[in-house]
Design an enzyme around this catalytic site. Structure first.
Site, PDB file in Angstrom:
ATOM      1  N   ASP A   1       0.850  -1.191   0.000  1.00 19.97           N
ATOM      2  CA  ASP A   1       0.000   0.000   0.000  1.00 19.97           C
ATOM      3  C   ASP A   1       0.886   1.242   0.000  1.00 19.97           C
ATOM      4  OD1 ASP A   1      -1.513   2.219   1.820  1.00 19.97           O
ATOM      5  OD2 ASP A   1      -2.937   1.054   0.644  1.00 19.97           O
TER       6      ASP A   1
ATOM      7  N   GLU B   1      -4.545   2.333  -4.478  1.00 15.62           N
ATOM      8  CA  GLU B   1      -3.089   2.419  -4.330  1.00 15.62           C
ATOM      9  C   GLU B   1      -2.500   1.124  -3.778  1.00 15.62           C
ATOM     10  OE1 GLU B   1      -4.886   4.195  -0.524  1.00 15.62           O
ATOM     11  OE2 GLU B   1      -5.362   4.005  -2.640  1.00 15.62           O
TER      12      GLU B   1
END
Length: 489
Positions: free
Chosen positions: A362, A405
């Site tokens: 992430d 993301e």
């Protein structure tokens, strides 16, 4: 109008081709209808018949060639020889099944080591180099080609004249193991000749390289055993036998009922000549020639159209498949495609008992990047992270864009310890990268960090469970300051 043509341009062109094809067919029919009967038979009818018969004979001979090739590359057959040929009932059962399944009259295997000749009832004999009837085995053994097609007597079928496909068998290191294959009798080809003569309404027969009749239809008649003994055709027998090219040749001679046109073609698969003949006084109308020509033109046009449609469909399908499985921004696999890859990898891991791990990655504070520098910079960061990951990971590793993301990495044949080390190296590489070097969208250095969670797949563990543990490890990394790697036991 322009957009309409752009959208349906292919259909327009296909329609024009069809129209042009039928126009050409009609024009050709008018031209051919004016030709003489002699030109029609000599230049179109007989060559077309010869081509059709030749192509169908090739098809019927290539089928047993394909079967023999499968036998020669069958791991069971090769392993049975390599394991000492112990259970002969197994190979007999195998050959019997091949024979019945493919409607062959014979199926066989000769071992180089034992020289045993196996067929559907077991061992027929031992190959002897001193026996002239076994000379074919030594010839095939020394062939440069993978196989040969020859006409010989079938020892396992009362010495019936048979067309054999003899295929060489090799082990996994390329060492010669023996010969295998199948055969079909000349009676089979005789029925084929009868069907050809009935279908094409012409006289069709075969002769060998010496001019001896080898295969004829049932209604051939008693005209002698060779070309040299046949009335009329003996005058051109030398021309027929001197041509070894596979292209057809057009000849003629005077028969009992007038001029006879003959088409000759050498068939290398059998070492025979295919002869197709017809008398010029036969009731053949020019319209029949037009019909045959129309078939050829229509077939060509149809093939062209089919090829164009196929190419278009394939291109469209390729684009659909790529868009369905690839993330448009990063060119990585998307989540849907990764699910399929993961399921396959999980099955392979369970089968081979090799460890497999996943890394959930992430991008830290990604929302701030979008808010402060804009979505274009955010997109650039995601593409750069994807590129760095692909460069940093092993070739066997699989990475996908998990969503937003987040990225998910699949590490095959990799322990938890090694996977954590790989993740740490990747985290460090991203942290030390200047993301502004590859874009003009930012001013000054742009640094990005990532947090990662690592989990090793447990035995009989579900996909959701693995990802949940990786997500919990990622949550720990983010809770403890980000820019770190945590793993789940």
């Amino acid at each position: 109008m322009k957009n309409m043509f752009k959208k349906y341009g292919l259909l327009v062109w296909l329609s024009l081709i069809l129209i042009a094809g039928f126009v050409c067919t009609t024009l050709a029919g008018y031209i051919v209808s004016r030709d003489t009967i002699h030109q029609s038979i000599s230049e179109q009818t007989l060559p077309l018949t010869g081509d059709n018969v030749y192509s169908e004979i090739q098809r019927d001979i290539l089928r047993p060639v394909f079967v023999s090739s499968q036998m020669a590359h069958d791991t069971f057959l090769r392993d049975w020889i390599l394991n000492g040929e112990e259970d002969q009932e197994l190979i007999a059962k195998y050959l019997k099944e091949i024979k019945q399944k493919n409607k062959a009259v014979s199926s066989f295997l000769i071992s180089e080591k034992t020289r045993n000749y196996y067929h559907t009832n077991g061992v027929l004999k031992k190959i002897q180099e001193s026996d002239p009837r076994d000379a074919w085995f030594l010839r095939v053994k020394n062939l440069k080609a993978q196989y040969e097609t020859n006409v010989d007597l079938d020892h396992a079928n009362n010495d019936t004249v048979t067309i054999f496909v003899n295929y060489r068998v090799f082990d996994y290191q390329g060492e010669f193991l023996g010969v295998t294959g199948v055969g079909l009798t000349l009676d089979t080809l005789k029925h084929m000749i009868d069907s050809y003569q009935k279908r094409f309404n012409r006289k069709i027969f075969f002769v060998d390289q010496k001019g001896l009749l080898t295969l004829t239809g049932s209604n051939f008649g008693k005209t002698g055993g060779s070309l040299q003994a046949m009335s009329g055709i003996q005058s051109i027998s030398d021309k027929i036998l001197s041509n070894r090219a596979t292209d057809s040749s057009h000849l003629e001679y005077m028969g009992n009922n007038g001029k006879v046109l003959l088409n000759s073609r050498y068939i290398p698969e059998l070492s025979w000549y295919l002869l197709v003949e017809q008398e010029t006084n036969a009731d053949i109308k020019p319209l029949q020639n037009v019909y045959l020509l129309n078939i050829g033109i229509s077939a060509g046009i149809t093939l062209l159209i089919a090829s164009m449609v196929l190419i278009s469909v394939r291109r469209y399908q390729t684009r659909l498949e790529k868009s369905a499985s690839t993330d448009a921004l990063t060119n990585l696999l998307n989540r849907h495609a990764f699910d399929f890859v993961f399921q396959q990898a999980l099955l392979d891991s369970e089968r081979t008992r090799q460890p497999m791990c996943v890394i959930l990655l992430d991008v830290d504070f990604f929302k701030k990047i979008n808010d402060k520098q804009g979505h274009l910079v955010g997109d650039h960061v995601l593409k750069e992270v994807a590129a760095i990951a692909k460069r940093s990971l092993r070739e066997s590793d699989v990475i996908c864009r998990w969503g937003g993301e987040e990225f998910l990495v699949l590490l095959k044949n990799c322990t938890l310890e090694k996977s954590t080390s790989i993740a740490e190296n990747l985290r460090n590489t991203i942290a030390n990268n200047d993301f502004s070097r590859t874009t003009d969208l930012t001013r000054g250095r742009l640094s990005v960090t990532v947090s990662m969670g690592v989990a090793q797949c447990r035995e009989n563990e579900s996909e959701d469970s693995v990802f949940e543990r990786a997500d919990l490890a990622l949550y720990q990394a983010k809770e403890n300051g980000r820019n770190s790697v945590y793993f789940s036991e």
